[in-house]
Design an enzyme around this catalytic site. Structure first.
Site, PDB file in Angstrom:
ATOM      1  N   SER A 263      19.222  60.670 112.113  1.00  0.00           N
ATOM      2  CA  SER A 263      18.695  61.134 110.835  1.00  0.00           C
ATOM      3  C   SER A 263      19.338  62.450 110.458  1.00  0.00           C
ATOM      4  CB  SER A 263      17.169  61.336 110.902  1.00  0.00           C
ATOM      5  OG  SER A 263      16.495  60.108 111.099  1.00  0.00           O
ATOM      6  N   SER A 301      18.771  55.323 110.373  1.00  0.00           N
ATOM      7  CA  SER A 301      18.960  56.731 110.044  1.00  0.00           C
ATOM      8  C   SER A 301      18.068  57.115 108.866  1.00  0.00           C
ATOM      9  CB  SER A 301      20.427  56.998 109.685  1.00  0.00           C
ATOM     10  OG  SER A 301      20.679  58.386 109.561  1.00  0.00           O
ATOM     11  N   ASP A 303      17.910  59.560 106.055  1.00  0.00           N
ATOM     12  CA  ASP A 303      18.792  60.493 105.349  1.00  0.00           C
ATOM     13  C   ASP A 303      18.095  60.972 104.079  1.00  0.00           C
ATOM     14  OD1 ASP A 303      20.747  59.866 107.300  1.00  0.00           O
ATOM     15  OD2 ASP A 303      21.287  58.082 106.157  1.00  0.00           O
TER      16      ASP A 303
END
Length: 387
Positions: A263, A301, A303
């Site tokens: 992340s 992830s 983001d």
């Protein structure tokens, strides 16, 4: 707090001074910022500190939590100005690149387009404790006696590789120390604060920051970025395939478990008077800077980009009785003048990520060691590709 816990407060005491505009700070162990390697993305110059605190009024406080041989985590606090952010709110926006994360306060921020607390960054399982602690801290501020609703904004990345994350080690004391130590000075980078236990591109990640100043003829505004890097992909530096050259990158073989997951939290501040709508547009361009470093925003992830404007021209103030003003006159940057700011945020995001890697130190914790990226080998790759 248990006697075995060692609390390291990383605030001004551990920050190196910055002598010249954009000049890098060097740590005793030889870690350096991107510009000391000749890595200076883009065309616009950085601010004096080359950090998010180049945006007037923005303050950053950090606490690094180290406990025994298994806890490496912390808190990073970003305050938009030196007043009470609940009573003197700033327009804000959030953009999601990939939503595998826990960003507390998102829905109200999106609905109202404003920030009414500082922004906290921490570890995944500490988000709710951090939010609760910040609410308690906010309720104690002057003028808050009658407040019955607060929307805390807290982001995270998962530092469970190097941190015994299930112990949820971040406490209210840590949060308060981060908030109260916040300063407008240089920002410590690398394995500190919310970046103490993070991993990026297979190497030690962390906190990084950078800024850009738009030329006076284009508005003269400053854009600052701070990142908490904990993501993966195929690292490239100014386009040079550093990850491939060093043999560490996602999908490097058919059976690899490394898929670039992780992340990143990206916080963007500017003194340009922007509406929340144009702040959202600005935040979306930060993802372009992320992409330049080699991220593909993988499935696992989280983001996120949070952007806010500190300009007094667009503040949203409560009156003496705690009521929002009924009407508001603002002076803001027009759509046609946004392009220089877009360029600035792309450049600053890219450099902030490099700083988070280059300033990070090797960390051993939780039964694992994650090495800092070898800067001598990065130099060699850059030289090979003409940088």
């Amino acid at each position: 707090m248990k006697s075995s816990r060692l609390l390291l407060t990383v605030a001004l005491a551990l920050m190196s001074s910055v002598a010249t505009p954009g000049k890098a700070q060097q740590t005793p162990d030889g870690r350096v910022r991107a510009r000391d390697l000749g890595v200076a993305p883009g065309i616009f110059r950085p601010g004096t500190l080359n950090g998010i605190t180049d945006v007037s009024g923005v303050r950053v406080g950090q606490v690094t939590v180290v406990e025994g041989d298994s806890v490496r985590t912390g808190v990073t606090a970003i305050l938009p100005h030196d007043g009470n952010p609940y009573l003197d709110r700033v327009p804000a926006a959030v953009v999601v690149g990939n939503g595998f994360g826990k960003l507390v306060g998102t829905t109200q921020l999106r609905e109202l387009g404003e920030l009414e607390t500082p922004i906290l960054l921490t570890c995944t399982l500490c988000v709710w404790r951090a939010a609760d602690a910040m609410v308690g801290w906010m309720l104690e501020r002057p003028g808050m006696a009658d407040v019955r609703s607060i929307n805390p904004v807290v982001g995270e990345t998962n530092d469970g590789t190097l941190n015994a994350i299930r112990s949820r080690p971040v406490t209210a004391t840590h949060v308060r120390q981060a908030l109260e130590s916040a300063s407008t000075g240089p920002v410590a980078e690398g394995s500190v604060g919310a970046g103490a236990g993070t991993v990026a591109f297979g190497w030690k990640g962390g906190v990084g920051t950078s800024s850009r100043v738009v030329p006076a003829s284009l508005g003269g505004w400053t854009v600052g970025v701070l990142v908490q890097s904990n993501f993966g992909g195929v690292l490239q530096v100014l386009g040079a395939p550093v990850g491939k050259e060093l043999g560490q990158y996602a999908f490097r073989n058919a059976v690899s478990d490394e898929r670039g997951d992780g992340s990143i939290m990206i916080v963007v501040a500017t003194d340009a008077p922007l509406s929340d709508r144009n702040l959202e547009r600005l935040a979306s361009r930060a993802l372009m800077g992320l992409g330049r470093t080699g991220s593909s925003a993988s499935n696992g992830s989280g983001d996120y980009v949070l952007a806010f404007s500190t300009s007094p021209d667009v503040r949203r103030r409560l009156d003496a009785r705690g009521n929002m003003e009924r009407t508001r006159q603002t002076s803001e940057v027009t759509n046609d003048e946004m392009s220089p700011l877009f360029q600035a945020v792309v450049e600053a995001t890219e450099e902030a990520i490099y700083n988070s890697l280059f300033m990070a130190t090797t960390v051993t914790s939780n039964g694992r060691t994650v090495n800092a990226i070898p800067l001598d080998r990065v130099r060699a790759v850059l030289k090979k590709y003409g940088y």
